[in-house]
Design a protein around this motif. Structure first.
Motif, PDB file in Angstrom:
ATOM      1  N   CYS A   1       0.900  -1.095  -0.003  1.00  0.00           N
ATOM      2  CA  CYS A   1      -0.130  -0.169   0.107  1.00  0.00           C
ATOM      3  C   CYS A   1       0.897   1.264   0.165  1.00  0.00           C
ATOM      4  CB  CYS A   1      -0.917  -0.051   1.165  1.00  0.00           C
ATOM      5  SG  CYS A   1      -1.898   1.405   1.183  1.00  0.00           S
TER       6      CYS A   1
ATOM      7  N   CYS B   1       0.264   3.331   3.857  1.00  0.00           N
ATOM      8  CA  CYS B   1       0.338   2.823   4.990  1.00  0.00           C
ATOM      9  C   CYS B   1       1.232   1.562   4.958  1.00  0.00           C
ATOM     10  CB  CYS B   1      -1.017   2.109   5.733  1.00  0.00           C
ATOM     11  SG  CYS B   1      -1.895   1.277   5.107  1.00  0.00           S
TER      12      CYS B   1
ATOM     13  N   TRP C   1       0.447  -1.445   4.772  1.00  0.00           N
ATOM     14  CA  TRP C   1      -0.094  -2.970   4.653  1.00  0.00           C
ATOM     15  C   TRP C   1       0.508  -3.687   3.532  1.00  0.00           C
ATOM     16  CZ3 TRP C   1      -3.204  -3.985   0.133  1.00  0.00           C
ATOM     17  CH2 TRP C   1      -4.013  -5.098   0.415  1.00  0.00           C
TER      18      TRP C   1
ATOM     19  N   HIS D   1      -9.013  -3.334   1.094  1.00  0.00           N
ATOM     20  CA  HIS D   1      -8.049  -2.494   1.849  1.00  0.00           C
ATOM     21  C   HIS D   1      -8.115  -0.964   1.747  1.00  0.00           C
ATOM     22  CE1 HIS D   1      -4.487  -1.120   3.861  1.00  0.00           C
ATOM     23  NE2 HIS D   1      -4.382  -0.334   2.816  1.00  0.00           N
TER      24      HIS D   1
ATOM     25  N   HIS E   1      -8.710   3.051   4.083  1.00  0.00           N
ATOM     26  CA  HIS E   1      -8.778   4.446   3.509  1.00  0.00           C
ATOM     27  C   HIS E   1     -10.062   5.157   3.112  1.00  0.00           C
ATOM     28  CE1 HIS E   1      -4.583   3.816   4.129  1.00  0.00           C
ATOM     29  NE2 HIS E   1      -4.229   2.674   2.946  1.00  0.00           N
TER      30      HIS E   1
END
Ligand SMILES: [Zn+2]
Length: 102
Positions: free
Chosen positions: A37, A40, A42, A59, A64
């Motif tokens: 990502c 972040c 992730w 996600h 977000h």
């Protein structure tokens, strides 16, 4: 670390766009892709391509709040690279064919 080869993007209601990249490290491990990502840390372990699309969308929406217009694009330079490789393979095959017939 790797080269992004694909991007998943989705927009939030206020118009901000969020991106999840699929990266490949051509130098160290060209057979394994990473999902990362851009907003972040992730980074799930990689599953199948269909699973990635679902995961990336999930996600972006859940972490977000970006659940509008999920899209994925191939990285432009990666796509061009493949377009260059294909004609070369075709030329080699034709050359081989001509060579075998003579
Ligand atoms: Zn994220």
């Amino acid at each position: 670390m790797g080269t992004p080869i694909r991007h998943f993007t989705a927009a939030r209601a206020d118009g901000q766009v969020f991106t999840v990249n699929i990266e490949r490290n051509f130098q160290y491990n060209p057979y394994r892709d990473f999902v990362v990502c851009a907003h972040c840390d992730w980074s799930p372990s990689l599953l199948t391509m269909e699973r990635i699309t679902d995961l990336a969308g999930e996600h972006l929406a859940s972490a977000h709040g970006a659940d509008l217009g999920l899209a994925h694009h191939e990285n432009e330079s990666f796509r061009k690279g493949r377009l260059i490789v294909l004609p070369i393979v075709a030329v080699i095959l034709i050359a081989l064919f001509v060579h075998l017939r003579s």
